[in-house]
Design a protein around this motif. Structure first.
Motif, PDB file in Angstrom:
ATOM      1  N   ARG A  84     -53.215  83.242  22.903  1.00 27.73           N
ATOM      2  CA  ARG A  84     -54.361  83.938  22.330  1.00 27.73           C
ATOM      3  C   ARG A  84     -54.588  85.358  22.844  1.00 27.73           C
ATOM      4  NH1 ARG A  84     -53.257  80.296  19.493  1.00 27.73           N
ATOM      5  NH2 ARG A  84     -54.723  78.875  18.498  1.00 27.73           N
ATOM      6  N   MET A  85     -53.497  86.082  23.037  1.00 30.55           N
ATOM      7  CA  MET A  85     -53.631  87.507  23.335  1.00 30.55           C
ATOM      8  C   MET A  85     -54.094  88.188  22.056  1.00 30.55           C
ATOM      9  SD  MET A  85     -52.859  88.306  26.501  1.00 30.55           S
ATOM     10  CE  MET A  85     -52.464  90.047  26.391  1.00 30.55           C
ATOM     11  N   THR A 120     -44.195  84.613  20.200  1.00 31.77           N
ATOM     12  CA  THR A 120     -44.804  85.536  19.256  1.00 31.77           C
ATOM     13  C   THR A 120     -43.960  85.489  17.990  1.00 31.77           C
ATOM     14  OG1 THR A 120     -45.720  87.761  18.975  1.00 31.77           O
ATOM     15  CG2 THR A 120     -43.576  87.606  20.100  1.00 31.77           C
ATOM     16  N   GLY A 121     -44.218  86.377  17.068  1.00 32.03           N
ATOM     17  CA  GLY A 121     -43.484  86.326  15.814  1.00 32.03           C
ATOM     18  C   GLY A 121     -42.905  87.662  15.414  1.00 32.03           C
ATOM     19  N   THR A 122     -41.969  87.603  14.503  1.00 33.50           N
ATOM     20  CA  THR A 122     -41.277  88.804  14.049  1.00 33.50           C
ATOM     21  C   THR A 122     -42.199  89.802  13.364  1.00 33.50           C
ATOM     22  OG1 THR A 122     -40.710  87.701  11.968  1.00 33.50           O
ATOM     23  CG2 THR A 122     -39.078  87.575  13.761  1.00 33.50           C
ATOM     24  N   LYS A 123     -43.347  89.351  12.886  1.00 34.16           N
ATOM     25  CA  LYS A 123     -44.294  90.235  12.192  1.00 34.16           C
ATOM     26  C   LYS A 123     -45.388  90.761  13.116  1.00 34.16           C
ATOM     27  CE  LYS A 123     -43.364  88.097   7.758  1.00 34.16           C
ATOM     28  NZ  LYS A 123     -43.896  87.322   6.635  1.00 34.16           N
ATOM     29  N   GLU A 126     -46.306  95.015  17.596  1.00 31.00           N
ATOM     30  CA  GLU A 126     -47.121  95.513  18.707  1.00 31.00           C
ATOM     31  C   GLU A 126     -47.032  94.563  19.903  1.00 31.00           C
ATOM     32  OE1 GLU A 126     -49.361  95.928  14.726  1.00 31.00           O
ATOM     33  OE2 GLU A 126     -48.341  94.331  15.824  1.00 31.00           O
ATOM     34  N   ALA A 127     -47.073  93.285  19.632  1.00 29.22           N
ATOM     35  CA  ALA A 127     -46.975  92.289  20.699  1.00 29.22           C
ATOM     36  C   ALA A 127     -45.599  92.342  21.352  1.00 29.22           C
ATOM     37  CB  ALA A 127     -47.251  90.889  20.143  1.00 29.22           C
ATOM     38  N   SER A 133     -42.107  95.835  27.200  1.00 24.57           N
ATOM     39  CA  SER A 133     -42.399  96.939  28.118  1.00 24.57           C
ATOM     40  C   SER A 133     -43.054  96.448  29.410  1.00 24.57           C
ATOM     41  CB  SER A 133     -43.285  97.988  27.442  1.00 24.57           C
ATOM     42  OG  SER A 133     -44.596  97.486  27.239  1.00 24.57           O
ATOM     43  N   SER A 134     -43.478  95.191  29.432  1.00 29.85           N
ATOM     44  CA  SER A 134     -44.098  94.597  30.619  1.00 29.85           C
ATOM     45  C   SER A 134     -43.129  93.703  31.382  1.00 29.85           C
ATOM     46  CB  SER A 134     -45.338  93.786  30.214  1.00 29.85           C
ATOM     47  OG  SER A 134     -46.304  94.627  29.618  1.00 29.85           O
ATOM     48  N   GLY A 135     -41.850  93.767  31.035  1.00 39.17           N
ATOM     49  CA  GLY A 135     -40.838  93.022  31.782  1.00 39.17           C
ATOM     50  C   GLY A 135     -40.458  91.666  31.235  1.00 39.17           C
ATOM     51  N   TYR A 136     -40.936  91.321  30.055  1.00 42.04           N
ATOM     52  CA  TYR A 136     -40.572  90.041  29.447  1.00 42.04           C
ATOM     53  C   TYR A 136     -39.230  90.179  28.757  1.00 42.04           C
ATOM     54  CZ  TYR A 136     -45.163  88.239  30.504  1.00 42.04           C
ATOM     55  OH  TYR A 136     -46.275  87.811  31.183  1.00 42.04           O
TER      56      TYR A 136
END
Length: 158
Positions: A84-85, A120-123, A126-127, A133-136
């Protein structure tokens, strides 16, 4: 911005969850995230649900994690699953999601979790940009949507 820990069934959490579900439906046309969640999933020490409030005490962003261990859906022992981000549209681009993500990572680490995982999803470009960019890094698919072609899974060691 002030970040508060609340329960997943808190009225502000419910309202923001409804907003994120509506956005998922717009992007994917599927009625929203069908992952089963319970308010107790996010109760300490097994999880956390955070809401960011603006200077007028309006809820503007959320994020949470819940403990996961080895299971039939592909999780591993010590996982903290990010859920739920969300940032309301008028507040995007201000670093709120990044601040909530950092707070969630610290909380999960303090609770003894060793890896943060998320789906997350391909659409949701932004996520994807936030997480990478946060290392994931991409990881083996897990969870409710692990067989869905539009699903993307990422992980980061805590």
């Amino acid at each position: 911005m002030i970040i508060h820990r609340v329960r997943f069934d808190h009225p502000d959490a419910v309202r923001l969850n409804d907003e994120v579900q509506a956005e998922y439906h717009l992007r994917y046309g599927d009625g929203g995230d069908a992952t089963a969640l319970d308010a107790a999933d996010f109760d300490p020490p097994l999880g956390a649900y955070l809401i960011a409030y603006d200077e007028h005490d309006h809820p503007v962003a959320t994020g949470s994690w819940r403990s996961q261990d080895l299971n039939k859906e592909g999780n591993e022992d010590g996982d903290a699953e990010l859920k739920r981000m969300f940032v309301v549209e008028t507040m995007r681009g201000r670093g709120l999601a990044r601040r909530i993500l950092a707070a969630l990572e610290e909380d999960a680490r303090a609770a003894g979790r060793v890896r943060m995982v998320l789906e997350t999803g391909t659409k949701q470009p932004e996520a994807i940009a936030l997480y990478t960019s946060s290392g994931y890094e991409p990881c083996a698919k897990f969870g409710h949507y692990r067989h869905d072609e539009e699903s993307l899974c990422y992980a980061k060691q805590l």
